[in-house]
Write an enzyme that holds these catalytic residues in place. Structure first.
Site, short mmCIF file in Angstrom:
data_model
loop_
_atom_site.label_atom_id
_atom_site.label_comp_id
_atom_site.label_asym_id
_atom_site.label_seq_id
_atom_site.Cartn_x
_atom_site.Cartn_y
_atom_site.Cartn_z
N ASP A 121 0.82 -1.21 0.00
CA ASP A 121 0.00 0.00 0.00
C ASP A 121 0.86 1.26 0.00
O ASP A 121 1.49 1.59 1.00
CB ASP A 121 -0.90 -0.02 1.24
CG ASP A 121 -1.88 1.14 1.25
OD1 ASP A 121 -2.04 1.80 0.22
OD2 ASP A 121 -2.48 1.38 2.31
N ASP A 326 -0.73 7.29 -6.43
CA ASP A 326 -1.07 6.13 -5.61
C ASP A 326 -1.35 4.91 -6.47
O ASP A 326 -2.21 4.94 -7.34
CB ASP A 326 -2.30 6.45 -4.75
CG ASP A 326 -2.72 5.28 -3.88
OD1 ASP A 326 -1.85 4.58 -3.37
OD2 ASP A 326 -3.94 5.08 -3.73
#
Length: 457
Positions: A121, A326
């Site tokens: 992540d 991201d």
């Protein structure tokens, strides 16, 4: 000598390719390493639904992006704010970007090592693994993975005290009767993990075939309970904050605080992308463009300045906007001041028949029934201009996706009340070598053939 010459010749061949040099010559222990970056829909993922067509998987990813990812809005100080938690819960609660995870990585924890498959992540910091198979009153049907780390079986495991620097860095951390640091880490959708802040030796199988890289004394959460969307053995935070694996590598080893990846297009289900650390994470391909990180509400986020957009080389909108880079978000979310003129110009240039979007999820879709999937359908390139003069040109496959057979949709969407922050998602990043340098405070992009590079390495 022969092996050295072969390696040298291999590097010359790689240098002549457009593909990224993500797994360069640095051997394990020489300042960098690489691991597989496994998309949840790839053949190597246990979460893949083999019965779904590529189009159905793309639609499911878009659905997750639009309906499952909401950013927490309450922050204070240099780190994500800690919301008050009850005495019964204990620990610290940090509002971090919500995510329906998209990428996974293998990590080995402890001595002897236990191999776990964890969410990778780039939007959060804490590294944590399952340390208990019991729910502890929190776990639900979707929480928890198959492998549980047993601290008592490891000779290198240690719990952190409330007086440790790491525990002190967590706002409102609580202590148990033995003065051990109890944590609670929550995400914007209500998912959370609780447990004991600990240290342990982590090891990674180097994708360059150079053996294993061992990293001692990694601060991590030994999770005794979790709830929400974590159907994995844990989570490796790769964000920009102090608790992330990237930051800890720089603090405890000679490996630089650098991270990079080269994302293979999601329709290539039989290959894995590459995730690189330290010296392996240098983005030096021709045309590489760097932009500085800018202040963010949350330390975890890799936030840069997006200043304008162009279509087919013609600038269509300028507007100062902060955008998060991201890998865990599928779609790209843009400020309407930039997206509106961009969509208008695309509509003017694209000569295909408009159709209704699947499930009304997206705003601009076209009928490409009977056309070749390798055709760009007359779609122009889109150029994003970032702070510091960096320009990144997105190809049609970075801005449009087939979400059902014969239906091609724009995968750029406006920010909204439920998703109020601009995000450069992973479709836009496919076939780019993207590098994050926490010491130089930059994000660098370079066009690459990621599947070719992965096969070469």
């Amino acid at each position: 000598m022969e092996a050295t010459m072969l390696l040298f010749l291999g590097l010359i061949l790689l240098a002549g390719q457009r593909g990224c040099t993500c797994t360069a010559s640095a051997a394990a222990g020489e300042g960098g390493f690489s691991v597989d970056f496994i998309h949840r829909d790839s053949a190597r993922s246990p979460y893949r639904h083999p019965a779904l067509s590529p189009h159905a998987r793309a639609l499911a990813a878009a659905r997750r992006s639009l309906r499952g990812e909401v950013l927490g809005r309450s922050y204070s100080g240099a780190s994500p704010a800690a919301a008050p938690v009850s005495a019964a819960d204990g620990g610290v609660e940090s509002k971090i970007i919500t995510r329906s995870f998209e990428y996974l990585m293998y990590v080995n924890v402890g001595t002897p090592p236990t191999q776990l498959l964890a969410i990778a992540d780039t939007g959060s910091d804490l590294v944590w693994v399952n340390c208990s198979s019991s729910g502890g009153g929190l776990a639900d049907a979707d929480a928890g993975g198959n492998v549980v780390f047993q601290p008592t079986r490891s000779s290198t495991y240690s719990q952190l005290s409330c007086q440790s620097n790491a525990c002190q860095a967590l706002s409102q951390a609580s202590c148990d009767a033995d003065s051990e640091c109890q944590y609670q880490y929550s995400y914007g959708d209500g998912s959370r993990t609780i447990g004991v802040l600990s240290t342990e030796t982590f090891s990674f199988v180097d994708g360059g075939g150079k053996g294993q890289v061992r990293v001692p004394r990694v601060n991590f959460g030994c999770s005794t309970a979790s709830a929400g969307t974590f159907r994995s053995d844990g989570l490796v935070g790769l964000g920009a904050g102090a608790f992330s694996l990237v930051s800890q590598l720089g603090a405890t080893t000679h490996i630089d605080r650098k991270l990079s990846y080269c994302l293979i297009p999601s329709y290539d289900a039989n290959s894995s992308s590459t995730l690189n650390f330290g010296s392996r994470a240098v983005v030096s391909e021709p045309g590489a463009a760097s932009t500085p990180l800018v202040p963010s509400d949350v330390d975890s986020y890799y936030t840069v300045a997006l200043e304008s957009v162009a279509v087919g080389g013609q600038e269509v909108a300028t507007h100062d906007s902060r955008i998060i880079v991201d890998s865990g978000t599928t779609l790209t979310f843009l400020d309407p001041a930039l997206l509106g003129p961009l969509v208008t110009e695309l509509e003017r240039r694209i000569k295909l028949q408009r159709v209704q979007p699947p499930e009304q999820l997206l705003q601009l879709c076209y009928d490409v029934q009977g056309k070749s999937e390798t055709d760009n359908f007359g779609i122009p390139d889109v150029t994003l201009r970032f702070g510091g003069g960096a320009a990144v040109t997105l190809r049609p496959e970075n801005t449009f996706s087939l979400l059902q057979e014969g239906t091609l949709c724009l995968v750029l969407v406006p920010v909204s009340e439920s998703q109020p922050v601009s995000i450069l998602g992973n479709i836009a990043q496919q076939n780019f070598h993207v590098g994050y340098d926490l010491d130089a405070r930059t994000v660098t992009f370079a066009a690459a053939d990621c599947a070719r590079s992965s096969a070469s390495s």
